[in-house]
Motif scaffolding. Sequence first.
Motif, PDB file in Angstrom:
ATOM      1  N   GLU A   1      55.416 -61.235  37.769  1.00 16.49           N
ATOM      2  CA  GLU A   1      56.637 -61.997  38.047  1.00 16.49           C
ATOM      3  C   GLU A   1      57.752 -61.083  38.552  1.00 16.49           C
ATOM      4  OE1 GLU A   1      56.192 -65.603  34.730  1.00 16.49           O
ATOM      5  OE2 GLU A   1      57.009 -63.649  34.144  1.00 16.49           O
ATOM      6  N   GLN A   2      57.917 -59.947  37.910  1.00 15.85           N
ATOM      7  CA  GLN A   2      58.964 -59.015  38.329  1.00 15.85           C
ATOM      8  C   GLN A   2      58.736 -58.541  39.766  1.00 15.85           C
ATOM      9  OE1 GLN A   2      62.214 -57.604  38.153  1.00 15.85           O
ATOM     10  NE2 GLN A   2      61.774 -57.263  35.968  1.00 15.85           N
ATOM     11  N   THR A   3      57.496 -58.248  40.109  1.00 13.95           N
ATOM     12  CA  THR A   3      57.173 -57.778  41.462  1.00 13.95           C
ATOM     13  C   THR A   3      57.415 -58.867  42.494  1.00 13.95           C
ATOM     14  OG1 THR A   3      55.509 -56.253  40.586  1.00 13.95           O
ATOM     15  CG2 THR A   3      55.356 -56.824  42.922  1.00 13.95           C
ATOM     16  N   ALA A   4      56.956 -60.087  42.203  1.00 13.78           N
ATOM     17  CA  ALA A   4      57.109 -61.190  43.159  1.00 13.78           C
ATOM     18  C   ALA A   4      58.579 -61.524  43.381  1.00 13.78           C
ATOM     19  CB  ALA A   4      56.350 -62.409  42.654  1.00 13.78           C
ATOM     20  N   LEU A   5      59.362 -61.555  42.315  1.00 12.89           N
ATOM     21  CA  LEU A   5      60.785 -61.896  42.452  1.00 12.89           C
ATOM     22  C   LEU A   5      61.550 -60.775  43.153  1.00 12.89           C
ATOM     23  CD1 LEU A   5      61.428 -63.568  38.980  1.00 12.89           C
ATOM     24  CD2 LEU A   5      61.125 -64.694  41.196  1.00 12.89           C
ATOM     25  N   ALA A   6      61.149 -59.529  42.917  1.00  9.33           N
ATOM     26  CA  ALA A   6      61.796 -58.415  43.609  1.00  9.33           C
ATOM     27  C   ALA A   6      61.556 -58.515  45.112  1.00  9.33           C
ATOM     28  CB  ALA A   6      61.266 -57.091  43.068  1.00  9.33           C
TER      29      ALA A   6
END
Length: 504
Positions: free
Chosen positions: A466-471
């Motif tokens: 999730e952190q990677t996709a939102l970044a």
Amino acid sequence: MRTFAACLWFGCCSLIGLPGVVQADSRGDELARWLNERGQEVFGPLPQPCDDLTFARRLYLDILGRVPSVSELRDFQSWGENRRNRLIDQLVFGEGARADTYKRLSAQQFARQWRRVLLPPGTTVVGSPEPLEAWLREAFANQTAFDQIMQDLIRLETPVYYQQLGSLPENYAAQVSRVALGVRLECTQCHDHPFVDWKQQDFWGIAAFYSDASRSVAAPNASQPAAEAGSIRYEGMEYPAKFLWSDAPLEKAEQAPRTRLAHWVTAADNPHFSAVAVNRFWQHLVGRGWFADVENFDLATPDQRRVLDEFGQRFADSGFNIDRLTAAICKSAWYQAESGSPEDVSQAETFVRTLKVNSPEQVFDSLEQSLLLPISRIDPTAPRWSGDRIQLVSRLSETTGATPEDYASGIPQALLLMNGKITSDAIDLQRSRLLRAVLDSPFFNQRDRIETLYLAVLTRRPTTEEQTALAHYLESQDDDAARQRAYGEILWALLNSPEFVLCR
């Protein structure tokens, strides 16, 4: 006097060490250990515990009726190894810097829960349930023992419950039997039950205790003979007042019939009352009753009741202390277990908690906490006082399930959360307090901002994926203005995820 006697009794027992006697246990730690030990006979091996943030979310929702704030989470995580028990003691017993707030919210949450027990979804109600909830709120705030709360209801010390059920003895008899004893008698109003042993005389025997109730409620100070509520007529038959599980009619005595009924129902040696009580508290906190069919407890087999009856007796021996019972359940391994879907629960080889659905009030109060909404009466934008809360709670109540694990949200309810004023304001950069606090913090980088939104709304950190996709999504925006709007879109997605309305 009873409290003093109980303290003296428990104190003496701990000094002489009598075997088999429940020791004084004001914080519920000993009862929690007993639940862990004896619960294995029912549920199997002790389960895997959930992570700290999941535990904090469920505890705040169950005890205070809302999710924790980010600052409360950071305080909790800064404590030592015994942080879970410390948090339970603070929320359940109202301790620490926020003690007054915790006590108020806890009384409010338990009043809502028991109002739903007394008036479950689908009940035909005369008037607003608010007076009943206010009465319950005061009882919980005053730390009234559970047996006293039920005695007051059975004796009609507060008439609001009787009035909301239509001021009919038969309605009240059915609800008192269901709530206090876990017995559904209503289908025996017209005929004997076709599948179990309950007869018409059982139903009308309880109704007879309320044959004079309408006059008593209308003129509570009138002088009335003690044994007036002794019988009731139905279709030409006269039914005398009698206790359940007894064929003998009530004998005349100086004590008023309803007082005798209240004492019989709530007696410490009445296993039906105490076991039903702990079963309901267990359902509220864990999601599913120790005996799953909480409304038909009379159908439980002796083997199913064996440990639960002992659990109920320990509750009775504590003087029906609600805080101690609540703390003990929350400190047990069963409360702190990992949760799963109904399929996970049914297929698991070890104990798995069921996912619970947040009540309409929990959803609003969590929105209020997560989004840092204004709460002042003089602030015209405060949803609590502008009518937005009433609209949200009313719409969500249309699909409230009969048990904590029932999830029946429909399209109108989903659209309200997606497009309602509260959500619209929450993602508006000019009106959203949460977005402004996150975006304006000089110490936050992009990762901190994403994490804070997750903690505020879902009480967890984003996964690596999730952190990677939102970044990537934020970095793909053309400029700072677009990037700020993208944070609002992330917040909207979190608020409208099924996870927000569930207690995992």
